[in-house]
Design a protein around this motif. Structure first.
Motif, PDB file in Angstrom:
ATOM      1  N   LEU A 185     -14.799  -1.977 -20.004  1.00  0.00           N
ATOM      2  CA  LEU A 185     -14.010  -1.588 -18.836  1.00  0.00           C
ATOM      3  C   LEU A 185     -12.787  -2.491 -18.701  1.00  0.00           C
ATOM      4  CD1 LEU A 185     -14.292   0.480 -16.580  1.00  0.00           C
ATOM      5  CD2 LEU A 185     -15.562  -1.195 -15.258  1.00  0.00           C
ATOM      6  N   THR A 212     -16.227  -6.934 -13.663  1.00  0.00           N
ATOM      7  CA  THR A 212     -14.875  -6.635 -14.118  1.00  0.00           C
ATOM      8  C   THR A 212     -13.832  -7.152 -13.125  1.00  0.00           C
ATOM      9  OG1 THR A 212     -15.769  -4.710 -15.223  1.00  0.00           O
ATOM     10  CG2 THR A 212     -13.383  -4.788 -14.978  1.00  0.00           C
ATOM     11  N   THR A 213     -14.191  -7.236 -11.834  1.00  0.00           N
ATOM     12  CA  THR A 213     -13.226  -7.800 -10.886  1.00  0.00           C
ATOM     13  C   THR A 213     -12.912  -9.254 -11.257  1.00  0.00           C
ATOM     14  OG1 THR A 213     -14.874  -8.623  -9.320  1.00  0.00           O
ATOM     15  CG2 THR A 213     -14.074  -6.391  -8.965  1.00  0.00           C
ATOM     16  N   ILE A 242     -19.017  -3.268 -12.775  1.00  0.00           N
ATOM     17  CA  ILE A 242     -17.765  -3.134 -12.026  1.00  0.00           C
ATOM     18  C   ILE A 242     -17.461  -4.447 -11.301  1.00  0.00           C
ATOM     19  CG2 ILE A 242     -16.684  -1.977 -10.058  1.00  0.00           C
ATOM     20  CD1 ILE A 242     -18.058   0.604 -10.993  1.00  0.00           C
ATOM     21  N   MET A 269     -21.075  -0.122  -3.205  1.00  0.00           N
ATOM     22  CA  MET A 269     -21.839   0.424  -4.322  1.00  0.00           C
ATOM     23  C   MET A 269     -23.045   1.205  -3.801  1.00  0.00           C
ATOM     24  SD  MET A 269     -20.244  -0.322  -6.979  1.00  0.00           S
ATOM     25  CE  MET A 269     -18.929  -1.410  -7.441  1.00  0.00           C
TER      26      MET A 269
END
Lengths: 295, 317
Positions: free
Chosen positions: B125, B188-189, B185, B171
């Motif tokens: 990602l 990934t931040t 996710i 989420m």
């Protein structure tokens, strides 16, 4: 060539920008919004607007003020020790030259270890009774009793003890960055100083450190931000104890949210924490790093 | 972008302070010459001094490496030896019992699979988002690009604990609670901003003539990016991927907040060992070793790339 370059560049950036907007900016917005409400910890519970009440509660809470000072002290201890050790190692590697390369590799491995593992490992080394650190110091004749220093149980020194894994983990990072900086110092300058009769301390403080300043500044800012966010290593070693003596900001906010079930107060604390970090970081960047002014 | 331009001029390592107005921008050749002079400059000359320094280095490295070695040795001790008073360094009896008991605990193997899965998804990602973004920023140098890269830098200062809870509830309302996707996710931040900075500096090093030649030959802009530029920066992509993978593999706070049973990662399981099973140091050290060894081996294998990324990442932000 149907679309112009600017639009094409924008299209390339859009997915990443959208991602950060949805998963960083929006949660931050929710955090700030929540800080003005008194929120029930239960899903679907009441949610009352209380204005700045949570901020007042944060600033009048001893826990919050204490955690703020502890976070600052922790950051200063970690970054200072790490910088001193990292610079020492970087100078050592530089003076030894090319042959030290294989050692530099070995020196790097703690960087890859999960902070939670490092915290666990150092807890095991410093724990009362069967901790190896106390025993070795005792055998070396420094301590009379292996348990003389309660590394993780004495509130006066615990903040220092919980910093050790962090220092251990990231000294090599500091070392690598400084080493890279040292490699870029032009040799003729050093040669000239040497011909002028500069001795080692003068060389270090009057030539090497000033030349390294931009690199040092960036390394300190980057590591300072990380140290101020420390969570894993402290949580696993002491969970903030004894008597909150090692409770830093991340831990306090986490506990306010999860244990005490007060999302509104925790959000206010998180907002203040974030603003303080942004403020200090920008100040540091503007005064020490001074991008663009150092050439 | 000032930083990026400056770092590129002197080899992507450190802003060169010494370069006065009379010194031209160094080319590859003269930089190498500089390094040689540098070596004569800072290296210790006398043989006796060097010997002392080598001993000092060896001693520091032994001291520095010892904690992890002790963890490894402990993982091979019998449970009683683990907490013996006074502690011994070498196991009195070598045994694999800790590894067997750690790995046979319910959820442990699943957590290693979860960690791997989460780290892979998060890495992919991160790359999919960062590579085009960084290319857009460096190749076209638009105002929006400059704003965006500064915004990405600011993201680095956000404490995970501040966005962790709102992120977790987002989420949950998206029906992704306790899934590797949600955690990926979140990870990934963290890795995306660093990936953007790293990739930008790798793209800076690619000469623009390359794509211009390709577009003249009839490639579209995307085609030139895909067929010409990406292969050139593949080394940089590998570095970025390693960093994104490590960030996710080692992350704890988001994992603690966002996973329960199905998607728990190993760092959370290691932390839970403390409460659920009392203090079973043997199993904890064994699992910690299992979790650390693959990344340490990976590091030793890819150390040159990692050092490049680390210094670049630090100097850039």
């Amino acid at each position: 060539m149907r679309i112009n370059d600017r639009r094409f560049a924008l299209y390339l950036m859009t997915p990443a920008a959208l991602f950060l907007a949805v998963f960083v900016a929006y949660p931050l917005f929710r955090l700030i919004a929540d800080s003005f409400f008194k929120i029930s910890p239960f899903v679907g519970g009441p949610r009352d607007f209380v204005g700045l009440d949570n901020y007042v509660r944060a600033f009048t809470s001893e826990d919050f003020i204490g955690a703020g000072w502890r976070t600052l002290a922790y950051t200063v201890v970690v970054v200072t020790l790490e910088f001193a050790l990292g610079l020492g190692m970087a100078l050592l590697f530089t003076t030894l030259g090319k042959k030290s390369q294989i050692w530099r590799t070995v020196f790097m491995y703690p960087l890859m270890i999960a902070p939670i593992v490092a915290g666990l490992l150092w807890k095991f080394l410093m724990i009362d009774n069967f901790g190896l650190v106390g025993t070795l110091l005792h055998q070396a004749g420094i301590l009379q009793d292996p348990n003389q220093i309660g590394w993780l149980s004495n509130p006066d020194i615990v903040l220092f003890s919980v910093a050790i894994p962090d220092i251990w983990l990231t000294t090599s990072f500091m070392c690598l960055v400084l080493f890279a900086g040292l490699q870029n110092i032009p040799g003729d300058l050093i040669e000239a100083a040497r011909l002028d009769g500069a001795r080692a301390p003068a060389m270090l403080f009057r030539i090497i450190l000033p030349l390294l300043r931009p690199v040092i500044a960036v390394a300190l800012v980057v590591r300072g931000i990380d140290a101020a966010r420390a969570f894993d290593t402290i949580l696993i070693q002491t969970n903030g104890g004894p008597q909150s003596a090692s409770e830093t900001m991340s831990l306090l906010i986490y506990r306010t949210m999860i244990r005490f079930g007060d999302p509104g107060l925790a959000s206010a604390m998180g907002t203040i924490y974030l603003l303080a970090m942004l403020g200090i970081a920008f100040f540091a960047v503007a005064t020490i790093w001074r991008p663009g002014k150092d050439t | 972008m000032r930083v990026a331009e400056r770092t590129r001029n002197d080899g992507g390592k450190a802003p060169s302070v010494a370069a006065g107005p009379s010194v031209p921008i160094t080319t590859g050749g003269s930089r190498r010459r500089n390094r040689n002079i540098n070596r004569e400059g800072l290296e210790a000359g006398k043989r006796s001094t060097r010997t002392v320094l080598w001993i000092l280095l060896a001693a520091s490295l032994v001291l520095y490496g010892f904690p992890f070695l002790y963890l490894l040795l402990t993982s091979f001790k019998t449970p009683i030896d683990t907490i013996a008073v006074p502690p011994t360094i070498l196991p009195r009896e070598w045994t694999l019992v800790n590894y067997i008991s750690a790995l046979s605990r319910s959820g442990v193997v699943a957590s290693i699979i979860n960690s791997t899965q989460t780290a892979i998804i998060s890495t992919l990602l991160s790359l999919i988002l960062a590579v085009p973004a960084a290319y857009g920023i460096t190749r076209y140098k638009t105002a929006s690009g400059r704003v965006f890269i500064m915004a990405a830098l600011v993201t680095r200062m956000v404490p995970p604990v501040a966005i962790g809870i709102p992120l977790a509830s987002m989420m949950a309302s998206a029906g992704l609670a306790d899934t590797p996707i949600a955690l990926s996710i979140a990870h990934t931040t963290i890795s995306l901003p660093l990936s953007i900075w790293l990739m930008s500096s790798f793209f800076e090093a690619v000469p623009q003539d390359l794509e211009e030649a390709a577009t003249v030959d009839g490639c579209s802009r995307l085609g030139a990016l895909w067929r010409v530029v990406i292969p050139v920066v593949s080394g940089g992509i590998a570095v970025t991927a390693i960093f994104a993978f490590l960030a996710s593999w080692n992350e704890f706070l988001f994992a603690l907040l966002m996973t329960a049973i199905r998607s728990q990662t190993t760092p959370v399981v290691i932390a839970n060992f403390q409460t659920q099973f009392g203090l079973d140091w043997g199993s904890m050290t064994a699992l910690a070793a299992v979790y650390s060894i693959p990344v340490i081996l990976l590091t030793l294998l890819l150390q040159r790339k990692i050092v490049a990324g680390m210094t670049l990442g630090a100097v850039k932000g």
